[in-house]
Enzyme design. Sequence first.
Site, PDB file in Angstrom:
ATOM      1  N   HIS A  18       6.976  -3.544  27.094  1.00 49.51           N
ATOM      2  CA  HIS A  18       7.682  -4.820  27.098  1.00 49.51           C
ATOM      3  C   HIS A  18       8.026  -5.180  25.670  1.00 49.51           C
ATOM      4  CE1 HIS A  18       8.591  -9.008  28.029  1.00 49.51           C
ATOM      5  NE2 HIS A  18       8.699  -8.611  29.286  1.00 49.51           N
ATOM      6  N   ASP A  66       6.901  -5.598  36.584  1.00 46.30           N
ATOM      7  CA  ASP A  66       7.593  -4.787  37.593  1.00 46.30           C
ATOM      8  C   ASP A  66       6.738  -3.654  38.141  1.00 46.30           C
ATOM      9  OD1 ASP A  66      10.064  -6.138  37.553  1.00 46.30           O
ATOM     10  OD2 ASP A  66      10.486  -5.236  35.607  1.00 46.30           O
ATOM     11  N   HIS A 110      15.819  -4.147  32.599  1.00 44.82           N
ATOM     12  CA  HIS A 110      15.428  -5.555  32.754  1.00 44.82           C
ATOM     13  C   HIS A 110      14.981  -5.719  34.209  1.00 44.82           C
ATOM     14  CE1 HIS A 110      15.221  -9.748  32.073  1.00 44.82           C
ATOM     15  NE2 HIS A 110      16.500 -10.075  32.005  1.00 44.82           N
TER      16      HIS A 110
HETATM   17  N1  CMC Z   1       7.810   4.810  28.809  1.00 43.24           N
HETATM   18  C1  CMC Z   1       7.644   5.650  27.789  1.00 43.24           C
HETATM   19  N2  CMC Z   1       7.754   5.336  26.493  1.00 43.24           N
HETATM   20  C2  CMC Z   1       8.065   4.068  26.219  1.00 43.24           C
HETATM   21  C3  CMC Z   1       8.253   3.102  27.231  1.00 43.24           C
HETATM   22  C4  CMC Z   1       8.112   3.518  28.565  1.00 43.24           C
HETATM   23  N3  CMC Z   1       8.265   2.653  29.561  1.00 43.24           N
HETATM   24  N4  CMC Z   1       8.537   1.916  26.672  1.00 43.24           N
HETATM   25  C5  CMC Z   1       8.540   2.117  25.357  1.00 43.24           C
HETATM   26  N5  CMC Z   1       8.257   3.425  25.084  1.00 43.24           N
HETATM   27  C6  CMC Z   1       8.107   4.038  23.762  1.00 43.24           C
HETATM   28  C7  CMC Z   1       9.469   4.302  23.116  1.00 43.24           C
HETATM   29  O1  CMC Z   1       9.952   5.582  23.446  1.00 43.24           O
HETATM   30  C8  CMC Z   1       9.136   4.148  21.657  1.00 43.24           C
HETATM   31  O2  CMC Z   1       8.485   5.334  21.249  1.00 43.24           O
HETATM   32  P1  CMC Z   1       8.754   5.927  19.765  1.00 43.24           P
HETATM   33  O3  CMC Z   1       8.180   4.892  18.833  1.00 43.24           O
HETATM   34  O4  CMC Z   1       8.034   7.231  19.745  1.00 43.24           O
HETATM   35  O5  CMC Z   1      10.232   6.060  19.627  1.00 43.24           O
HETATM   36  C9  CMC Z   1       8.086   3.043  21.628  1.00 43.24           C
HETATM   37  O6  CMC Z   1       7.441   3.092  22.920  1.00 43.24           O
HETATM   38  C10 CMC Z   1       8.667   1.656  21.405  1.00 43.24           C
HETATM   39  O7  CMC Z   1       9.640   1.447  22.405  1.00 43.24           O
HETATM   40  P2  CMC Z   1      10.948   0.587  22.221  1.00 43.24           P
HETATM   41  O8  CMC Z   1      11.996   1.157  23.134  1.00 43.24           O
HETATM   42  O9  CMC Z   1      11.290   0.482  20.773  1.00 43.24           O
HETATM   43  O10 CMC Z   1      10.436  -0.827  22.705  1.00 43.24           O
HETATM   44  P3  CMC Z   1      11.348  -1.982  23.212  1.00 43.24           P
HETATM   45  O11 CMC Z   1      10.629  -3.235  22.920  1.00 43.24           O
HETATM   46  O12 CMC Z   1      12.733  -1.856  22.705  1.00 43.24           O
HETATM   47  O13 CMC Z   1      11.405  -1.678  24.786  1.00 43.24           O
HETATM   48  C11 CMC Z   1      11.416  -1.956  27.107  1.00 43.24           C
HETATM   49  C12 CMC Z   1      11.002  -2.568  25.767  1.00 43.24           C
HETATM   50  C13 CMC Z   1      10.980  -2.901  28.224  1.00 43.24           C
HETATM   51  C14 CMC Z   1      12.948  -1.800  27.143  1.00 43.24           C
HETATM   52  C15 CMC Z   1      10.751  -0.562  27.257  1.00 43.24           C
HETATM   53  O14 CMC Z   1       9.360  -0.685  27.164  1.00 43.24           O
HETATM   54  C16 CMC Z   1      11.150   0.101  28.559  1.00 43.24           C
HETATM   55  O15 CMC Z   1      12.216   0.729  28.633  1.00 43.24           O
HETATM   56  N6  CMC Z   1      10.270   0.002  29.624  1.00 43.24           N
HETATM   57  C17 CMC Z   1      10.611   0.552  30.925  1.00 43.24           C
HETATM   58  C18 CMC Z   1      11.549  -0.367  31.660  1.00 43.24           C
HETATM   59  C19 CMC Z   1      10.824  -1.572  32.206  1.00 43.24           C
HETATM   60  O16 CMC Z   1       9.776  -1.453  32.812  1.00 43.24           O
HETATM   61  N7  CMC Z   1      11.448  -2.721  32.011  1.00 43.24           N
HETATM   62  C20 CMC Z   1      10.927  -3.991  32.552  1.00 43.24           C
HETATM   63  C21 CMC Z   1      10.516  -4.924  31.490  1.00 43.24           C
HETATM   64  S1  CMC Z   1       9.586  -6.298  32.180  1.00 43.24           S
HETATM   65  C22 CMC Z   1      10.754  -7.162  33.079  1.00 43.24           C
HETATM   66  C23 CMC Z   1      11.596  -7.987  32.217  1.00 43.24           C
HETATM   67  O17 CMC Z   1      11.082  -8.986  31.676  1.00 43.24           O
HETATM   68  O18 CMC Z   1      12.794  -7.648  32.082  1.00 43.24           O
END
Ligand code: CMC
Length: 433
Positions: free
Chosen positions: A313, A369, A274
């Site tokens: 995101h 970010d 986050h």
């Molecule tokens: N790098 C690599 N792969 C990713 C990433 C990433 N940053 N984000 C998502 N994926 C992949 C993930 O591995 C999955 O792949 P697969 O379908 O093969 O398993 C797919 O994309 C879907 O990901 P998810 O984890 O199901 O998506 P989510 O909506 O649960 O995750 C997130 C959202 C923000 C937690 C994730 O994108 C992440 O960990 N990003 C990096 C951390 C980050 O930058 N966070 C800041 C968010 S913006 C600030 C805020 O509002 O908090």
Amino acid sequence: MSKDTLTITDNRTGRTYEVPIESGTVRAMDLRSIKVSDEDFGLMSYDPGYMNTASCKSTITFTDGDKGILRYRGYPIEQLAQHSSFLEVAYLLYFGTLPEPDEFVRWDHGIRYHTMIHEGIKQFLNGFRYDAHPMGILVSTVAALATFYPESKKVFDADVRRIQFYRLVAKMPTLAAFAYRHRMGMPYVYPDNSLGYAENFLNMTFHGSEPSSTRPPDFEHSPVLARALDTLFLLHADHEQNCSTSSIRMVGSAQTDPYTAVSAAAAALYGPLHGGANEAVLRMLKEIGSTAGVPEYVKQVKAGERKLFGFGHRVYKSYDPRARVIKTCADKVFEVMGRNPLIDVAIELERIALEDEYFIKRKLYPNVDFYSGLIYEAIGFPTEMFPVLFAIPRTPGWYSQWQEHLTDPDQKLARPRQIYLGETVRDVPRRDG
Ligand code: CMC
């Protein structure tokens, strides 16, 4: 039959149910009447991570993740970033309208008037180790404020709530700057209420610490830096039902005072998925080191060995509109402070990722970010301060959401259900002799 209903047939019993649809949702409690027998608890919905559950009705912030839209109280974020200040937006979030000039004068004066923190907080700060993470300090000191303002417990008194709003918005920068000074072993700089919000924060943080090689001599009053920071604050002010906002709503549903509730929200924000992501982005860019290291890093991300921080995101499945505005801020800051060499690594990372099938297929784009940390670093903030720089401006958003939740007659003490999969019942083994 009304059109705004859902007809459900339970194949276990053959019975049919009609459930109303309101604003594109069905009420989870309407599922409860779907039972196989009178003793049955009734159907529940299972939604880990709240991927498809609306937990509240809100009039504060609108996002459309597919179209990359973010609006506060109906105003597009791009227009607010261009024409408004952070304090105007804080007012907008809480009161629902942009302030008229005379309202703004009173609001701005009120914020300046409340920037001081009780001297007792300084004793508390001194108890932290010299290398304590500033976010840990902020989470604790903001909770401690509740003990200085015990009347804040009167959460249903609108006047009391309004005063705590002024206090929180005004004192967060002071707490944050003091947390920084403690870590640096430097004397605290008290608020100077002749300065604007971002300027005051920069002054409390950096006054007397400018290494002349990296910062211009008039650092504290550089209008470019203050304006850039103010814009970054504005972009971070609210983001509807994210992890920290849902936390404050949940804690607030127990009628906890707003300082303790904001502390809980800040604790949620601290995590690397986050608000801690901006810190993680900088560490990642430093580890990659140069544009030459980008392809190897991307390869590791695609192999599932790494995460590309600052990408992806839960809501945005296109370019985060905040990231676009931040990119333009970066150029202005670099003009004053010199170009952060890591920007080239970030640009190359973005270029390669946006062309790559892995990221395209998963709709992974830069989020808020990705570039903000580079600006913070160029201004002179250490990486540990990045989540703190997110918590300061998110405070009016949290507070407005907390108030909306508290005054919503639909809301109750938050208490989710679970699917229990453990042992049914068993006897404790006797261990006689
Ligand atoms: N790098 C690599 N792969 C990713 C990433 C990433 N940053 N984000 C998502 N994926 C992949 C993930 O591995 C999955 O792949 P697969 O379908 O093969 O398993 C797919 O994309 C879907 O990901 P998810 O984890 O199901 O998506 P989510 O909506 O649960 O995750 C997130 C959202 C923000 C937690 C994730 O994108 C992440 O960990 N990003 C990096 C951390 C980050 O930058 N966070 C800041 C968010 S913006 C600030 C805020 O509002 O908090």
